[in-house]
Design a protein around this motif. Structure first.
Motif, mmCIF file in Angstrom:
data_model
loop_
_atom_site.group_PDB
_atom_site.id
_atom_site.type_symbol
_atom_site.label_atom_id
_atom_site.label_comp_id
_atom_site.label_asym_id
_atom_site.label_seq_id
_atom_site.Cartn_x
_atom_site.Cartn_y
_atom_site.Cartn_z
ATOM 1 N N PRO A 264 -2.317 7.244 9.713
ATOM 2 C CA PRO A 264 -2.690 5.962 9.090
ATOM 3 C C PRO A 264 -4.054 5.439 9.519
ATOM 4 O O PRO A 264 -4.805 4.908 8.684
ATOM 5 N N TYR A 265 -4.408 5.554 10.808
ATOM 6 C CA TYR A 265 -5.678 4.993 11.265
ATOM 7 C C TYR A 265 -6.870 5.724 10.644
ATOM 8 O O TYR A 265 -7.955 5.139 10.480
ATOM 9 N N ILE A 266 -6.690 6.985 10.283
ATOM 10 C CA ILE A 266 -7.742 7.731 9.592
ATOM 11 C C ILE A 266 -7.751 7.375 8.105
ATOM 12 O O ILE A 266 -8.802 7.117 7.514
ATOM 13 N N LEU A 267 -6.575 7.333 7.526
ATOM 14 C CA LEU A 267 -6.459 7.047 6.092
ATOM 15 C C LEU A 267 -7.012 5.668 5.744
ATOM 16 O O LEU A 267 -7.695 5.494 4.724
ATOM 17 N N GLU A 268 -6.738 4.700 6.592
ATOM 18 C CA GLU A 268 -7.172 3.330 6.297
ATOM 19 C C GLU A 268 -8.694 3.211 6.173
ATOM 20 O O GLU A 268 -9.200 2.340 5.463
ATOM 21 N N LYS A 269 -9.421 4.106 6.819
ATOM 22 C CA LYS A 269 -10.889 4.075 6.747
ATOM 23 C C LYS A 269 -11.419 4.586 5.408
ATOM 24 O O LYS A 269 -12.582 4.359 5.076
ATOM 25 N N GLN A 270 -10.564 5.273 4.647
ATOM 26 C CA GLN A 270 -11.011 5.863 3.377
ATOM 27 C C GLN A 270 -10.753 4.936 2.185
ATOM 28 O O GLN A 270 -11.334 5.118 1.116
ATOM 29 N N LEU A 271 -9.896 3.955 2.350
ATOM 30 C CA LEU A 271 -9.378 3.192 1.217
ATOM 31 C C LEU A 271 -10.443 2.437 0.441
ATOM 32 O O LEU A 271 -10.362 2.314 -0.777
ATOM 33 N N LYS A 272 -11.458 1.917 1.121
ATOM 34 C CA LYS A 272 -12.461 1.063 0.476
ATOM 35 C C LYS A 272 -13.297 1.797 -0.568
ATOM 36 O O LYS A 272 -13.991 1.161 -1.377
ATOM 37 N N TYR A 273 -13.229 3.119 -0.568
ATOM 38 C CA TYR A 273 -14.034 3.899 -1.498
ATOM 39 C C TYR A 273 -13.334 4.135 -2.841
ATOM 40 O O TYR A 273 -13.894 4.790 -3.726
ATOM 41 N N PHE A 274 -12.102 3.610 -2.979
ATOM 42 C CA PHE A 274 -11.303 3.901 -4.171
ATOM 43 C C PHE A 274 -10.835 2.620 -4.861
ATOM 44 O O PHE A 274 -10.620 1.601 -4.210
ATOM 45 N N ASP A 275 -10.679 2.713 -6.184
ATOM 46 C CA ASP A 275 -10.229 1.571 -6.984
ATOM 47 C C ASP A 275 -8.708 1.412 -6.943
ATOM 48 O O ASP A 275 -8.200 0.297 -7.061
ATOM 49 N N TYR A 276 -8.012 2.509 -6.837
ATOM 50 C CA TYR A 276 -6.550 2.527 -6.706
ATOM 51 C C TYR A 276 -6.181 3.549 -5.637
ATOM 52 O O TYR A 276 -6.842 4.585 -5.511
ATOM 53 N N VAL A 277 -5.105 3.263 -4.904
ATOM 54 C CA VAL A 277 -4.614 4.206 -3.886
ATOM 55 C C VAL A 277 -3.099 4.335 -4.039
ATOM 56 O O VAL A 277 -2.382 3.331 -4.097
ATOM 57 N N PHE A 278 -2.621 5.581 -4.110
ATOM 58 C CA PHE A 278 -1.186 5.862 -4.181
ATOM 59 C C PHE A 278 -0.812 6.772 -3.017
ATOM 60 O O PHE A 278 -1.413 7.836 -2.834
ATOM 61 N N VAL A 279 0.182 6.331 -2.247
ATOM 62 C CA VAL A 279 0.577 7.043 -1.030
ATOM 63 C C VAL A 279 2.062 7.415 -1.093
ATOM 64 O O VAL A 279 2.916 6.529 -1.254
ATOM 65 N N GLU A 280 2.366 8.687 -0.997
ATOM 66 C CA GLU A 280 3.765 9.084 -0.803
ATOM 67 C C GLU A 280 4.054 8.917 0.681
ATOM 68 O O GLU A 280 3.542 9.663 1.513
#
Length: 241
Positions: free
Chosen positions: A95-111
């Motif tokens: 999660p701590y790595i993934l959270e740094k990527q989120l701002k670059y996307f308009d939508y995020v879907f996580v299983e």
């Protein structure tokens, strides 16, 4: 049918999907629908099978290369994972790595959950893994689990399921068990964040539709605002309501 409208998915949403019986299918259907003129991230905090080439536009299985894809201006579906194991499964991202990527996307879907392809599950102490930034948590329950036997073949996390639902080995899974699973603090929406959306999937027959209507009515009676929205339908047949 616009699935995003039924689930009320908005630009900027971070959607975590949990439960059993359609998580991956729903995730990619939603991603494809919103990918026109948007940059969409599809990923997992657990593991999923490597998607078919027709399901994505870009894929990155190396955390060290996320920056390259984050900075691309191309719209479409981006699939991120840590690596692919020998079972051809895409291993999830911390999660701590993934959270740094989120701002670059308009939508995020996580299983955010795994069920080993079993119809229903109970949750261990470390499950599910839901991002703090999650704006909507979709919990999936397949209607065809009703009538199945409580055993290792049908239930992932058998001991946890029996504890949550008050069931015993060999019992027939019934409506009471599903309602317990939905509302128990250790159940379907454990660790959930944002709006909770319940999706009852696999309504493939008239009997299933009647059964789901009755289940929804009884869930609604005890809901008291816990669940934001209840949706039923069949991803296979392509209808939702």
């Amino acid at each position: 049918m616009e699935i995003k409208k039924v689930f009320e998915i908005d630009r900027g949403d971070i959607v975590s999907i949990v439960g059993s019986g359609g998580k991956t299918t729903l995730m990619f259907l939603l991603a494809r629908e919103v990918s026109c003129n948007n940059k969409v991230l599809v990923t997992t905090t657990t593991k999923i099978y490597v998607p078919h080439i027709n399901q994505f536009d870009f894929i990155c299985c190396n955390t060290g290369k996320y920056t390259l894809y984050n900075n691309l201006k191309c719209n479409g579906i981006y699939v991120y994972g840590s690596f692919v194991n020998n079972e051809r499964k895409l291993i999830g991202i911390e999660p701590y790595i993934l959270e740094k990527q989120l701002k670059y996307f308009d939508y995020v879907f996580v299983e955010a959950d795994g069920s080993k392809k079993k119809p229903i599950k109970g949750w261990k102490a470390n499950e599910p893994v839901i991002l703090n930034n999650t704006s909507k948590t979709i919990g999936i329950v397949p209607i065809d689990v009703l009538g199945k036997i409580v055993n290792e073949d049908n239930v992932h996390g058998l001991e946890e399921f029996m504890s949550i639902t008050g069931s015993n080995l060999g019992d027939i899974i019934n409506e009471h068990h599903i309602i317990s699973l939905v509302f128990n603090k250790k159940g379907l929406f454990k660790n959930s964040r944002g709006q909770r959306i319940l999706f009852i999937n696999r309504l493939d027959k008239d009997r299933d539709i009647f059964t789901s209507q009755k289940l929804i009515q009884n869930i609604s009676k005890v809901n008291r605002g816990y669940i934001y929205k209840i949706i039923s339908g069949s991803l296979k047949e392509g209808y939702l309501k």
